[in-house]
Design an enzyme around this catalytic site. Structure first.
Site, PDB file in Angstrom:
ATOM      1  CE  LYS A   1      76.815  99.384 132.282  1.00 27.07           C
ATOM      2  NZ  LYS A   1      76.753  99.146 130.840  1.00 27.07           N
TER       3      LYS A   1
ATOM      4  CG  ASP B   1      75.085 102.735 124.019  1.00 26.69           C
ATOM      5  OD1 ASP B   1      74.889 103.169 125.176  1.00 26.69           O
ATOM      6  OD2 ASP B   1      75.199 101.519 123.758  1.00 26.69           O
TER       7      ASP B   1
ATOM      8  CG  PHE C   1      78.903  95.953 125.483  1.00 29.54           C
ATOM      9  CD1 PHE C   1      79.100  94.600 125.242  1.00 29.54           C
ATOM     10  CD2 PHE C   1      77.900  96.326 126.368  1.00 29.54           C
ATOM     11  CE1 PHE C   1      78.310  93.637 125.872  1.00 29.54           C
ATOM     12  CE2 PHE C   1      77.115  95.378 127.005  1.00 29.54           C
ATOM     13  CZ  PHE C   1      77.321  94.030 126.755  1.00 29.54           C
TER      14      PHE C   1
HETATM   15  C1  PLP Z   1      76.093  98.248 129.807  1.00 26.18           C
HETATM   16  C2  PLP Z   1      75.927  98.767 128.438  1.00 26.18           C
HETATM   17  C3  PLP Z   1      74.887  98.315 127.592  1.00 26.18           C
HETATM   18  C4  PLP Z   1      73.947  97.196 127.980  1.00 26.18           C
HETATM   19  O1  PLP Z   1      73.198  97.490 129.114  1.00 26.18           O
HETATM   20  P1  PLP Z   1      72.399  96.302 129.852  1.00 26.18           P
HETATM   21  O2  PLP Z   1      71.587  97.039 130.873  1.00 26.18           O
HETATM   22  O3  PLP Z   1      73.424  95.392 130.433  1.00 26.18           O
HETATM   23  O4  PLP Z   1      71.565  95.633 128.836  1.00 26.18           O
HETATM   24  C5  PLP Z   1      74.759  98.896 126.343  1.00 26.18           C
HETATM   25  N1  PLP Z   1      75.591  99.867 125.945  1.00 26.18           N
HETATM   26  C6  PLP Z   1      76.594 100.338 126.729  1.00 26.18           C
HETATM   27  C7  PLP Z   1      77.461 101.434 126.225  1.00 26.18           C
HETATM   28  C8  PLP Z   1      76.795  99.783 127.981  1.00 26.18           C
HETATM   29  O5  PLP Z   1      77.815 100.226 128.742  1.00 26.18           O
END
Ligand code: PLP
Length: 395
Positions: free
Chosen positions: A249, A220, A135
């Site tokens: 986050k 990420d 994600f």
């Molecule tokens: C939550 C998340 C995102 C996206 O972050 P947003 O602030 O919702 O755009 C991208 N990568 C990972 C691993 C995430 O947990």
């Protein structure tokens, strides 16, 4: 009493499957709804509120900064942005940072940086290898990067230049690497995919592969960063140093902010190559600075590791009692339990009624992502509620 949920259905787009409660206040690991009912919060703003709700250090930093200077644009130097940058760089393996406002934006920026690098150093290579089950956010390009067809199919055609391969499969990355590959982008642990932890050698092998070919490794850490997994950043568990890392986050302790960090060799943006109106804004950076400084000075990461182990051990205890639980997995305070059938939504609903907020990361899995400052007593309380709910389900 105002029916907020009815008003929401009238005025807001119907994009979220919300739990049926309206939160109005929080403190530490607890929140209250508009009827005054208290809940123990193991959703934690979606792995965001690393210091819990209304942490005095964040409250003070944000209030003070709001009185002083909220927004200037990036036409000017501002102090909170520079202070947060220094703290991040001095406590990570990276050399340079760029601030933005969200996770998706951080990942987009990382891909743009990798493409810039490809133009300059890899004969125009632009393709990024990402993982199935990953994600990376909701923008069109990050939907293409996110290896989950359910997010992709409604929005085709998607931007080109992404190839999704199996996670935790080194050979799949090797097979997908071609002349036009500029980077591999992975999560250290797949959060939204279900808290999937790769084999201990996977990231090390990917890192070596990238080094060998001179392509970039983008990690990420939007969900795994800021202490969540029991080290400040998850790459530290694996003895690797990625070329680029993204954060969001937990970075602002609840205030929206994202960042991409890069090693010197990968810091190839020049003036005008990338930008953001709000990115690195004084208010968000003051929140980020207060959050990270508190984490570093108050053993928050250590606490996360200890309480995370305690949580996992407690869940293993429940697993021994209930056949519905078939696996407990996680690192630090990013933990999931896999269930024997698709009962996660029902369990979340039942726990909510009993005063515990949880997330169903999949129809068959619960995710635990509480603030990193919780203690064992809060874990005990949560486990008590979950045990009661499981006992009822198991009849
Ligand atoms: C939550 C998340 C995102 C996206 O972050 P947003 O602030 O919702 O755009 C991208 N990568 C990972 C691993 C995430 O947990």
């Amino acid at each position: 009493m105002t029916d907020w949920q009815e008003l929401e259905h009238k005025y807001l787009m119907n994009t979220f499957k919300r739990s049926p409660l309206t939160l109005v206040r929080g403190e530490g690991a607890r929140v209250w709804d508009d009827r005054g009912k208290e809940y123990l919060d193991f959703v934690g703003g979606w792995a965001v509120n690393v210091l819990g709700h209304a942490h005095p250090e964040i409250v003070n930093a944000v209030s003070e900064q709001a009185r002083t200077l909220i927004q200037t644009s990036n036409q000017f130097y501002t102090v909170p942005q520079i202070r947060l940058a220094e703290l991040l760089i001095e406590n990570s393996c990276f050399d340079k940072v760029f601030f933005c406002n969200s996770g998706a934006e951080a990942d987009e920026g990382a891909v743009k940086l990798a493409r810039r690098y490809g133009r300059l150093h890899l004969d125009g290579a632009y393709e990024v290898i990402t993982a199935m089950g990953s994600f990376h956010g909701r923008t069109l390009a990050m939907v293409a990067a996110t290896g989950q067809p359910k997010f992709q199919e409604p929005y085709t055609p998607l931007p080109e230049g992404f190839i999704n391969v199996d996670y935790d499969d080194m050979d799949a990355i090797k097979r997908a690497t071609v002349k036009k590959t500029c980077a591999v982008m992975l999560e250290a642990i797949q959060g939204e995919g279900g808290v999937n932890i790769p084999d201990g050698n996977y990231l090390k092998e990917v890192s070596s592969w990238c080094d060998e070919l001179g392509i970039l490794l983008i990690l990420d850490e939007i969900q795994t960063g800021m202490g969540r997994t029991g080290t400040l950043f998850a790459y530290q568990h694996y003895g690797i140093e990625p070329d680029i890392m993204t954060l969001a986050k937990g970075l602002g302790g609840g205030v929206p902010i994202g960042a991409l960090l890069a090693k010197e060799k990968a810091s190839v943006f020049g003036p005008g190559d990338h930008g953001s109106t709000f990115g690195g804004n004084p208010l968000a950076c003051a929140a980020g600075y207060a959050t990270l400084k508190y984490i570093l000075e108050h053993n928050v990461v250590e606490n996360c590791r200890q309480v995370g182990n305690y949580l996992k051990a407690s869940l293993e205890g429940l697993k021994a009692k209930f056949e519905n639980i078939i696996e407990v997995r996680g690192l630090g305070l990013l933990v999931a339990v896999e269930l024997s059938s698709d009962i996660a939504d029902g369990l979340v609903k039942a726990c909510l009624d009993e005063g515990l907020l949880l997330n169903a990361v999949k129809p068959s899995a619960l995710r635990f992502m509480p603030p990193l400052i919780i203690g064992e007593s809060e874990v005990d309380e949560a486990m008590g509620i979950l045990e009661g709910v499981l006992a009822k389900v198991s009849g």
